[in-house]
Design a protein around this motif. Structure first.
Motif, PDB file in Angstrom:
ATOM      1  N   UNK A   1      12.902  63.203 -49.133  1.00 22.77           N
ATOM      2  CA  UNK A   1      12.892  62.694 -47.757  1.00 22.77           C
ATOM      3  C   UNK A   1      12.475  63.792 -46.516  1.00 22.77           C
ATOM      4  N   UNK A   2      12.963  64.798 -46.927  1.00 23.47           N
ATOM      5  CA  UNK A   2      12.435  66.107 -45.894  1.00 23.47           C
ATOM      6  C   UNK A   2      10.874  66.081 -46.269  1.00 23.47           C
ATOM      7  N   UNK A   3      10.249  65.999 -47.363  1.00 19.99           N
ATOM      8  CA  UNK A   3       8.918  66.192 -47.614  1.00 19.99           C
ATOM      9  C   UNK A   3       8.130  65.038 -46.870  1.00 19.99           C
ATOM     10  N   UNK A   4       8.807  63.652 -47.113  1.00 20.51           N
ATOM     11  CA  UNK A   4       8.256  62.554 -46.393  1.00 20.51           C
ATOM     12  C   UNK A   4       8.302  62.803 -44.772  1.00 20.51           C
ATOM     13  N   UNK A   5       9.028  63.457 -44.297  1.00 13.77           N
ATOM     14  CA  UNK A   5       9.021  63.396 -42.884  1.00 13.77           C
ATOM     15  C   UNK A   5       8.001  64.788 -42.489  1.00 13.77           C
ATOM     16  N   UNK A   6       7.532  65.566 -43.206  1.00 14.60           N
ATOM     17  CA  UNK A   6       6.505  66.412 -42.840  1.00 14.60           C
ATOM     18  C   UNK A   6       5.252  65.948 -43.473  1.00 14.60           C
TER      19      UNK A   6
ATOM     20  N   UNK B   1       4.499  64.318 -46.211  1.00 15.17           N
ATOM     21  CA  UNK B   1       3.914  64.147 -47.888  1.00 15.17           C
ATOM     22  C   UNK B   1       4.043  62.750 -48.065  1.00 15.17           C
TER      23      UNK B   1
ATOM     24  N   UNK C   1       7.838  57.500 -42.372  1.00 16.51           N
ATOM     25  CA  UNK C   1       7.760  58.997 -41.890  1.00 16.51           C
ATOM     26  C   UNK C   1       6.467  59.844 -42.036  1.00 16.51           C
TER      27      UNK C   1
ATOM     28  N   UNK D   1       4.434  61.389 -38.760  1.00 17.62           N
ATOM     29  CA  UNK D   1       4.378  62.775 -38.470  1.00 17.62           C
ATOM     30  C   UNK D   1       2.941  63.180 -38.277  1.00 17.62           C
TER      31      UNK D   1
ATOM     32  N   UNK E   1      16.667  68.122 -39.071  1.00 18.68           N
ATOM     33  CA  UNK E   1      17.864  67.560 -39.603  1.00 18.68           C
ATOM     34  C   UNK E   1      19.073  68.467 -39.107  1.00 18.68           C
TER      35      UNK E   1
ATOM     36  N   UNK F   1      13.267  73.155 -48.417  1.00 18.21           N
ATOM     37  CA  UNK F   1      13.117  73.029 -49.886  1.00 18.21           C
ATOM     38  C   UNK F   1      13.598  74.524 -50.368  1.00 18.21           C
TER      39      UNK F   1
ATOM     40  N   UNK G   1       1.074  68.318 -45.364  1.00 11.10           N
ATOM     41  CA  UNK G   1       1.526  67.201 -45.161  1.00 11.10           C
ATOM     42  C   UNK G   1       0.368  66.369 -44.176  1.00 11.10           C
TER      43      UNK G   1
ATOM     44  N   UNK H   1       3.903  70.926 -37.982  1.00  6.69           N
ATOM     45  CA  UNK H   1       3.148  69.498 -38.156  1.00  6.69           C
ATOM     46  C   UNK H   1       2.223  69.358 -36.980  1.00  6.69           C
TER      47      UNK H   1
END
Ligand SMILES: Nc1ncnc2c1ncn2[C@@H]1O[C@H](COP(=O)(O)OP(=O)(O)O)[C@@H](O)[C@H]1O
Ligand SMILES: [Mg+2]
Lengths: 319, 243
Positions: free
Chosen positions: A195-200, A202, B72, B76, B84, B90, B105, B155
């Motif tokens: 989820x964190x990856x999606x929000x960046x 990815x 999402x 972005x 969050x 990560x 991304x 981003x």
């Protein structure tokens, strides 16, 4: 993730690899032991299969039905060769292509499945496929399977080299993709937090798809080479027990998400399996116990300890 | 034209209505605080705007485009990033790699040297320069909270949504992070910042929205909000008070 570079300096990692490859190319054929060559050929084939299972783990896809791809390719190779009279090499290529396309198609139903649901979905797929090939016995030979597949060669050494070369090519390709391409950072990010990856930014499903296609294609390569080597394929090749159980054990014993670990695990498990054949009635138990012991005593898989040992040896030799 | 328009959105989880017809606008360059007691729906509101969830009703407009149903990873790239409340680094990546994920991304087309310069700038700005090689899983919370902001900034977003960036931090850490927010605001970023209580927002913003049980119950300056009877009542029974 196991970062091989941090465990070994790159040079000693490369040296070890090179030495291992030279040993594998030179020594087994020189020993002129057909049984040893057979075990190593099977080990190489399973190594391809185990690495194909591992590449899926790079994006959190635990395939508990990976035998489906292996079996699908084995049966496709057999049918292309026996019914359509295709040359075995063409049959292998066609089978791998079909398996990859099936993997691509499966990404649609498996798009939203995660964790245990994904794993069970895959297992269900393998189960249904196994039942299907057993049921359509006029095409697939039922329980008996298909015999008389044209081998690539009948020479033990020749077969060994074919399997070894295919294994090494697969290893280099998959290892590079997973650990050294621009995908490796994304794979690790996705593994830690989708989820964190999606929000960046990815597009997570793209990378899952990539791993699924690679995972199915290389499982297919393993299955197809397996079929032409043994010249026979039966529903066991597709069945969760023994074939998925085998590949998961190989991957976990070797070390998940390291590519090289599962390949080592494959050789080890094939060796153990043949070793315990002397005691046929306790074979499964003995083999399961050994695998469990390795998992308990060497968490993270044998690759971790193999690298430590190699580093130690090289340091000793150098000094 | 506002940068972001939230138009009467609602969201339920199962039978539980969590967001009940929320509307507000954000102009370019604003810094807006959102407060409310625990469970008011603040984080859900961010999840809806950032595309993690989609509203059951209503719409969300960003830069004149309806983004209500977007994902999402598309949002972005349009310039909307978030952090969050419960940090989500990560864990097996270094600080630097965490930030590089954001570069990949959004697909920066810049040269490698430009990207490296940008990386250093973000590390410097967020005070993470000395920790760039450290694995995220080895960092204390104070650093992880800054890493949250760093990734969002990386981003290249125009709108930053920070979910309780100060929660769980020591006073000195809060000060540092508040300064960072001020700097980001001063270089032109539009910022939405969720806080549990209004206190940390006093010096940061002139506009606070109060969310209670899924509804916006009050909007005003921090001073107005902390004196409002409805707002004080909303916080009754909580261990913390609105101030
Ligand atoms: N994914 C979800 N599934 C079910 N309930 C949720 C989910 N996300 C939030 N909720 C519920 O919505 C309510 C509001 O949560 P949240 O938005 O996190 O509040 P806040 O951030 O204001 O403390 C809570 O009751 C919470 O349990
Ligand atoms: Mg919250």
């Amino acid at each position: 993730m196991l970062r091989l570079k941090s465990l070994a300096t790159l040079s000693s990692f490369k040296i070890t690899g090179l030495i291992l490859i030279i040993i594998m190319v030179v020594v087994p054929p020189a020993l002129r032991d057909p049984y040893l060559l057979h075990i190593l050929t099977l080990g190489s084939i399973y190594a391809i299969f185990a690495m194909s299972w591992d590449i899926l783990m790079y994006t959190n896809q635990l395939s508990l039905g990976h035998s489906f791809f292996f079996g699908l390719a084995a049966y496709s190779t057999a049918l292309f060769n026996s019914s359509l009279r295709m040359h075995p090499i063409l049959a292998i290529i066609a089978a791998v292509a079909i398996t990859a396309i099936v993997g691509l198609g499966l990404s649609i139903p498996f798009f939203k499945l995660r964790g245990a649901y994904y794993a069970l979905g895959m297992a269900g797929l393998a189960k249904i496929a196994t039942l299907t090939v057993t049921a359509y016995s006029d095409i697939t030979g039922g329980e008996e399977g298909i015999r008389g597949i044209t081998p690539l060669t009948t020479d033990h050494v020749g077969n060994y080299y074919i399997a070894l070369a295919t294994m090494l090519a697969s290893l280099i390709f998959l290892y590079y993709t997973a650990e050294h391409s621009r995908f490796s950072l994304i794979f690790r990010a996705v593994r830690d937090d989708e989820v964190a990856a999606k929000c960046l930014g990815i597009v997570v499903h793209k990378y899952r798809l990539l791993c699924l296609v690679l995972g199915s294609a290389f499982a297919g390569l393993g299955g197809a080479v397996y079929a032409t080597y043994l010249t026979i394929v039966n529903p066991n090749a597709m069945a969760i027990i023994p074939t998925t159980a085998l590949v998961v054990t190989m991957g976990m014993v070797g070390g998940v998400t390291t590519i090289i670990g599962p390949a080592l695990g494959a050789y080890l498990i094939v060796f153990l399996d043949s070793f315990f054949r002397v005691a046929e009635n306790i074979r499964l138990l003995a083999y399961a116990l050994t695998a469990t012991l390795i998992l308990l005593l060497l968490p993270g898989g044998i690759i971790r300890y193999a690298i430590k040992a190699a580093n130690y040896l090289i340091r000793e030799v150098r000094s | 034209m506002p940068l972001l328009e939230v138009r009467n959105i609602s969201k339920s989880f199962g039978g539980l209505k969590v967001i009940k017809g929320v509307s507000f606008n954000v102009d370019k360059g604003e810094l807006i605080g959102i407060i409310g007691p625990n469970g008011a729906g603040k984080s859900t509101l961010f999840n809806l705007i950032s595309g993690v969830y989609h509203p059951d009703a209503g719409s969300i407009i960003f830069k004149d485009e309806d983004i209500t149903k977007m994902e999402p990873y598309d949002l972005v790239k349009k310039g909307l990033a978030r952090s969050w409340q419960i940090v989500r680094p990560f864990r097996n990546l270094t600080v630097e790699e965490n930030i590089r994920v954001a570069f990949y991304g959004v697909g920066f087309k810049d040269s490698l040297s430009e990207r490296n310069r940008r990386l250093d700038e973000i590390l410097q700005m967020t005070g993470l320069l000395q920790h760039r090689e450290q694995l995220a899983k080895n960092l204390p919370l104070g650093h992880l909270k800054r890493l949250e902001v760093a990734r969002a900034v990386a981003t290249g977003a125009e709108l930053l949504m920070l979910d309780e960036p100060f929660a769980g931090l020591r006073v000195d850490e809060i000060k540092g992070l508040m300064h960072l927010v001020t700097v980001l605001h001063s270089i032109g970023l539009t910022i939405l910042i969720i806080e549990h209580v209004v206190r940390s927002l006093l010096e940061l913003t002139r506009r606070v929205l109060v969310l209670h049980e899924g509804r916006l119950i009050k909007e005003g300056t921090p001073e107005e909000v902390r004196r409002d009877k409805m707002v004080i009542e909303a916080y009754l029974g909580e261990e913390s008070e609105v101030a």
